[in-house]
Design a protein around this motif. Structure first.
Motif, short mmCIF file in Angstrom:
data_model
loop_
_atom_site.label_atom_id
_atom_site.label_comp_id
_atom_site.label_asym_id
_atom_site.label_seq_id
_atom_site.Cartn_x
_atom_site.Cartn_y
_atom_site.Cartn_z
N LYS A 143 0.81 -1.23 0.00
CA LYS A 143 0.00 0.00 0.00
C LYS A 143 0.84 1.27 0.00
O LYS A 143 0.43 2.31 0.54
CB LYS A 143 -0.99 0.03 1.18
CG LYS A 143 -1.84 -1.21 1.30
CD LYS A 143 -2.77 -1.36 0.12
CE LYS A 143 -3.73 -2.52 0.33
NZ LYS A 143 -3.82 -3.43 -0.77
N PHE A 144 2.02 1.21 -0.62
CA PHE A 144 2.85 2.40 -0.79
C PHE A 144 2.79 2.84 -2.26
O PHE A 144 2.61 2.01 -3.15
CB PHE A 144 4.31 2.12 -0.40
CG PHE A 144 4.52 1.98 1.08
CD1 PHE A 144 4.44 3.08 1.91
CD2 PHE A 144 4.82 0.75 1.63
CE1 PHE A 144 4.63 2.95 3.29
CE2 PHE A 144 5.01 0.61 2.99
CZ PHE A 144 4.92 1.72 3.82
N PRO A 145 2.97 4.13 -2.52
CA PRO A 145 2.92 4.62 -3.90
C PRO A 145 4.15 4.20 -4.70
O PRO A 145 5.17 3.77 -4.14
CB PRO A 145 2.89 6.14 -3.74
CG PRO A 145 3.53 6.40 -2.42
CD PRO A 145 3.19 5.21 -1.56
N ASP A 146 4.05 4.35 -6.00
CA ASP A 146 5.14 4.06 -6.93
C ASP A 146 6.34 4.92 -6.55
O ASP A 146 6.27 6.15 -6.60
CB ASP A 146 4.66 4.39 -8.35
CG ASP A 146 5.71 4.17 -9.41
OD1 ASP A 146 6.91 3.98 -9.08
OD2 ASP A 146 5.35 4.20 -10.60
N PRO A 147 7.46 4.31 -6.17
CA PRO A 147 8.62 5.10 -5.75
C PRO A 147 9.31 5.83 -6.90
O PRO A 147 10.12 6.72 -6.66
CB PRO A 147 9.56 4.06 -5.14
CG PRO A 147 9.22 2.80 -5.86
CD PRO A 147 7.74 2.87 -6.11
N TYR A 148 8.99 5.46 -8.14
CA TYR A 148 9.64 6.08 -9.29
C TYR A 148 8.77 7.14 -9.96
O TYR A 148 9.19 7.78 -10.90
CB TYR A 148 10.07 5.00 -10.29
CG TYR A 148 11.12 4.11 -9.68
CD1 TYR A 148 12.42 4.56 -9.52
CD2 TYR A 148 10.80 2.84 -9.22
CE1 TYR A 148 13.39 3.77 -8.93
CE2 TYR A 148 11.76 2.04 -8.62
CZ TYR A 148 13.05 2.51 -8.48
OH TYR A 148 14.01 1.71 -7.89
N GLN A 149 7.56 7.32 -9.45
CA GLN A 149 6.69 8.38 -9.96
C GLN A 149 7.31 9.71 -9.58
O GLN A 149 7.88 9.86 -8.50
CB GLN A 149 5.30 8.24 -9.33
CG GLN A 149 4.35 9.35 -9.71
CD GLN A 149 3.02 9.23 -8.98
OE1 GLN A 149 2.70 8.19 -8.42
NE2 GLN A 149 2.27 10.28 -8.97
N ASP A 150 7.17 10.70 -10.43
CA ASP A 150 7.66 12.04 -10.12
C ASP A 150 6.71 12.66 -9.10
O ASP A 150 5.70 13.24 -9.47
CB ASP A 150 7.74 12.89 -11.38
CG ASP A 150 8.35 14.25 -11.12
OD1 ASP A 150 8.51 14.62 -9.93
OD2 ASP A 150 8.65 14.96 -12.08
N HIS A 151 7.03 12.50 -7.83
CA HIS A 151 6.13 12.96 -6.77
C HIS A 151 5.97 14.47 -6.74
O HIS A 151 4.92 14.98 -6.40
CB HIS A 151 6.59 12.44 -5.40
CG HIS A 151 6.46 10.95 -5.32
ND1 HIS A 151 5.29 10.35 -4.99
CD2 HIS A 151 7.35 9.96 -5.56
CE1 HIS A 151 5.45 9.03 -5.00
NE2 HIS A 151 6.68 8.77 -5.36
N ALA A 152 7.01 15.19 -7.12
CA ALA A 152 6.89 16.64 -7.14
C ALA A 152 5.85 17.05 -8.20
O ALA A 152 5.03 17.93 -7.97
CB ALA A 152 8.25 17.27 -7.44
N GLN A 153 5.89 16.38 -9.34
CA GLN A 153 4.91 16.65 -10.40
C GLN A 153 3.52 16.23 -9.94
O GLN A 153 2.56 16.93 -10.16
CB GLN A 153 5.26 15.88 -11.67
CG GLN A 153 6.44 16.43 -12.40
CD GLN A 153 6.02 17.55 -13.36
OE1 GLN A 153 5.10 18.30 -13.09
NE2 GLN A 153 6.72 17.65 -14.45
N ALA A 154 3.41 15.07 -9.31
CA ALA A 154 2.13 14.52 -8.93
C ALA A 154 1.43 15.37 -7.89
O ALA A 154 0.22 15.40 -7.81
CB ALA A 154 2.31 13.10 -8.41
N GLU A 155 2.19 16.11 -7.08
CA GLU A 155 1.59 16.88 -6.00
C GLU A 155 1.19 18.29 -6.43
O GLU A 155 0.55 19.01 -5.68
CB GLU A 155 2.54 16.95 -4.82
CG GLU A 155 2.72 15.58 -4.17
CD GLU A 155 3.74 15.59 -3.05
OE1 GLU A 155 3.95 14.52 -2.47
OE2 GLU A 155 4.32 16.63 -2.77
#
Length: 157
Positions: A143-155
């Protein structure tokens, strides 16, 4: 029969996940095929990690995670996989820089280190893609998010 997972915290850093969480993340990465494996996870501060990285990788900085496979001869049949060393201050700093939840980044580093002990690598593009896909699946199961997703972009709104 479940294997033995030793967790040793030698860091003064606050907010380090507890041993039960670390063991759960290791077991998720091991899966059923390696459920009986034995390994240790040592959580350290930057001086110790820098020294290990310099000695074993000839890199003069504290990295986030190092894995040390046991490297037993093929005829030695024991479930020992090896050791994982994680640098708490580096994990904390990376989580902040990458806009990730610290606990999610910890889980990723534990899973990543465990997969290295199982022989996975990311030196070549094909190996990296396979290892990253496996990490994504294991972390999603936890239940953790994709660690390789661009989290800065996603937020961003």
């Amino acid at each position: 029969m479940p294997g033995r997972i030793d967790v040793d915290c030698a860091s003064a850093e606050p907010d380090i996940p507890g041993a039960p969480s670390v063991r759960r993340w290791v077991r998720a990465a091991l899966g059923d095929a390696h459920a009986g494996a034995e390994l240790s996870v040592r959580i350290v501060d930057e001086p110790e990690m820098r020294a290990l990285n310099a000695r074993y990788r000839h890199q003069d900085y504290a990295t986030n995670v190092l894995s040390f496979p046991a490297g037993l001869p093929p005829d030695v049949q024991v479930p020992l996989l090896g050791d994982i060393v994680i640098c708490a201050p580096v994990v904390k700093r990376e989580a902040a820089e990458q806009h990730k939840a610290p606990r999610a980044h910890w889980a990723h580093m534990v899973v990543h280190g465990t997969l290295h002990l199982l022989g996975h690598d990311h030196e070549r593009a094909r190996e990296a893609a396979a290892m990253e896909a496996l990490e994504r699946r294991i972390l999603a199961d936890l239940k953790f998010p994709d660690p390789y997703q661009d989290h800065a972009q996603a937020e961003r709104p």
